[in-house]
Design a protein around this motif. Sequence first.
Motif, PDB file in Angstrom:
ATOM      1  N   CYS A   1      -1.796  -7.015  -9.710  1.00  0.00           N
ATOM      2  CA  CYS A   1      -1.875  -6.373  -8.399  1.00  0.00           C
ATOM      3  C   CYS A   1      -1.021  -7.132  -7.383  1.00  0.00           C
ATOM      4  O   CYS A   1      -1.201  -8.346  -7.204  1.00  0.00           O
TER       5      CYS A   1
ATOM      6  N   PRO B   1      -9.181 -11.529  -6.966  1.00  0.00           N
ATOM      7  CA  PRO B   1     -10.526 -11.270  -6.459  1.00  0.00           C
ATOM      8  C   PRO B   1     -11.244 -10.043  -7.041  1.00  0.00           C
ATOM      9  O   PRO B   1     -12.451  -9.909  -6.849  1.00  0.00           O
TER      10      PRO B   1
ATOM     11  N   HIS C   1     -10.176  -4.019  -6.265  1.00  0.00           N
ATOM     12  CA  HIS C   1     -10.472  -4.906  -5.131  1.00  0.00           C
ATOM     13  C   HIS C   1     -10.352  -4.138  -3.829  1.00  0.00           C
ATOM     14  O   HIS C   1     -11.360  -3.781  -3.221  1.00  0.00           O
ATOM     15  N   LEU C   2      -9.107  -3.837  -3.419  1.00  0.00           N
ATOM     16  CA  LEU C   2      -8.953  -3.102  -2.152  1.00  0.00           C
ATOM     17  C   LEU C   2      -7.958  -1.955  -2.263  1.00  0.00           C
ATOM     18  O   LEU C   2      -7.350  -1.550  -1.275  1.00  0.00           O
ATOM     19  N   GLY C   3      -7.730  -1.486  -3.492  1.00  0.00           N
ATOM     20  CA  GLY C   3      -7.031  -0.220  -3.643  1.00  0.00           C
ATOM     21  C   GLY C   3      -5.520  -0.229  -3.748  1.00  0.00           C
ATOM     22  O   GLY C   3      -4.897   0.841  -3.654  1.00  0.00           O
ATOM     23  N   CYS C   4      -4.867  -1.361  -3.954  1.00  0.00           N
ATOM     24  CA  CYS C   4      -3.410  -1.354  -4.186  1.00  0.00           C
ATOM     25  C   CYS C   4      -3.108  -0.803  -5.578  1.00  0.00           C
ATOM     26  O   CYS C   4      -3.992  -0.708  -6.417  1.00  0.00           O
TER      27      CYS C   4
ATOM     28  N   CYS D   1      -6.223  -0.733  -7.992  1.00  0.00           N
ATOM     29  CA  CYS D   1      -6.936  -2.007  -8.128  1.00  0.00           C
ATOM     30  C   CYS D   1      -8.327  -1.892  -7.511  1.00  0.00           C
ATOM     31  O   CYS D   1      -8.458  -1.448  -6.361  1.00  0.00           O
TER      32      CYS D   1
ATOM     33  N   CYS E   1      -1.065  -7.040  -4.204  1.00  0.00           N
ATOM     34  CA  CYS E   1      -1.655  -7.324  -2.893  1.00  0.00           C
ATOM     35  C   CYS E   1      -2.309  -8.707  -2.824  1.00  0.00           C
ATOM     36  O   CYS E   1      -1.918  -9.539  -2.021  1.00  0.00           O
ATOM     37  N   HIS E   2      -3.301  -8.954  -3.681  1.00  0.00           N
ATOM     38  CA  HIS E   2      -3.988 -10.257  -3.617  1.00  0.00           C
ATOM     39  C   HIS E   2      -4.053 -10.945  -4.969  1.00  0.00           C
ATOM     40  O   HIS E   2      -4.824 -11.878  -5.151  1.00  0.00           O
ATOM     41  N   GLY E   3      -3.270 -10.414  -5.936  1.00  0.00           N
ATOM     42  CA  GLY E   3      -3.088 -11.151  -7.187  1.00  0.00           C
ATOM     43  C   GLY E   3      -4.110 -10.906  -8.285  1.00  0.00           C
ATOM     44  O   GLY E   3      -4.123 -11.641  -9.273  1.00  0.00           O
ATOM     45  N   SER E   4      -4.969  -9.889  -8.170  1.00  0.00           N
ATOM     46  CA  SER E   4      -5.868  -9.607  -9.303  1.00  0.00           C
ATOM     47  C   SER E   4      -5.019  -9.237 -10.512  1.00  0.00           C
ATOM     48  O   SER E   4      -3.966  -8.613 -10.374  1.00  0.00           O
TER      49      SER E   4
ATOM     50  N   TYR F   1       0.818  -1.214   0.000  1.00  0.00           N
ATOM     51  CA  TYR F   1       0.000   0.000   0.000  1.00  0.00           C
ATOM     52  C   TYR F   1       0.856   1.270   0.000  1.00  0.00           C
ATOM     53  O   TYR F   1       0.397   2.326  -0.403  1.00  0.00           O
TER      54      TYR F   1
END
Length: 506
Positions: A481, A498, A465-468, A463, A483-486, A416
Amino acid sequence: MAATGIHESLWLDTFDWKQKYPKLTTDITAEICVVGAGISGLTVAYLLQKAGKKVILVEAGNIGSGETARTTAHLASALDDGFAHLKKLFGIDGLRLALQSHQEAIDFIANLTKKEKIDCDFAWLEGYLFPTTDEEAAELQKEAEVLAEVNVLKAQFKKLPIAKLSRYQSLVFAKQGQFHPLKYLAGLSKRFSSMGGEIFTNTYINEVKEKGEATILTTRDGRCIGAQYAVITTNTPFNDKVTMHTKQAAYRSYAVGLEIAKGVIPTALYWDMHQPYHYVRIYERKDQTSDILIVGGEDHKTGQDDNSEKRFLDLIQWAQTYFSNLGVCRYRWSGQIIEPVDSLAFIGLNPGDKRTFIATGDSGHGLTHGTIAGQLISDLILKRNNPWEKLYQPARKNWWAACEFAQENLNVAKQYLDTISPGEVKNSKVIAPGEGAVIRKGIKKIAVYRNKQGKLQKLSAVCPHLGCIVKWNKAETTWDCPCHGSRFNAQGEVLNGPAHTNLEKL
Ligand code: FES
């Protein structure tokens, strides 16, 4: 994207998918709606339809067009995170169940291919786990001791039949396997359809909601599917915003396919003990003078430390160092692995839900974990006891994995910081045709892609998903991404969750 003259995924290249399935164009109801037509989705759909349920299967792309087409198709019950490690996390009984479930998954595939006459090149093989240093040889000895204690997987020490890697004895596992994953999915989907199951491809689900006794799934273009149960098998669950993504991380793994003279090494599975490790198998080409040696590895966290060109070259160099009679590189591709913090997949009810099941966290054993998911979720829906339920339940807490859990989330937190860092390049003028980079404009981060004709496309680098902040992946020409791989294509359209919406166009 593959380099000129080199094909992408060997499976997509050696399989001609002739069946066409319709897109969902009206609202519809079913007893069970399965989302995702990879091995987990098709196995659960097949088993439930066979048990007399009315099942529909919905897929955003085509059958097998997700990660099942990007595996190297090892069918292994010798779990690669280490038997001693798994014993520490789950105890001896948990380890025994895990090994049994993966072995039963291979048996299931072998039996089904026979019973349903699925021509998918299935073969039983030995699997060689080989050390290359004194430390690894000592570690392998300990692994063999744990295996003897658990007493479910047959293994013995043997010499590796690859001269340059045979300094130490290998641990050799019986009853491992390999197949052609897309041919297997073709057989499964044909059988599922013949029993009355319906498949809709090119149908993107972006919302799943439970309402009383029903689950409502909504497509991107506003169609509704009402079902008693939903089963989400989309590699990473897009229906879960946060919980599951704090317990697993996305990695990229790479594979190359090089020509190799027939008979140079026995057809078997081979794995070294490096970190990250290499995995090797043979793809036999009928009516050709050479086979294909598939070498995989060079894993790294998605969106972090991307240098795919180098990783492909490193794999080729590794193969050339240890294998003789190699020819040109014919294939190269990469795939997404979802690594759970405690090494076993999450299969069962999505935490907090009553009617929505998930299968995620393949941990590099997607084909066996996917088959386990099919068996386990169909048993849960049919209210049958299954001994694996507790081991794989998504809501499980594993205190032994707490350290990995904390490190994982620290790593995400670090990503982040990228929202306040400078851009990768100062301005778009330095971006070459076919390339992308993130630039900073005031407080905004912009993902800029210059197409091959020189035209610029600007997207928000945030992103959904959650903003990375996404990163450009040069070899795949995607936005990934960290953070979680999107993942998103160059135009910002979502490829891997995700995230389930595209990057915002500017
Ligand atoms: Fe979670 Fe991008 S995938 S923020």
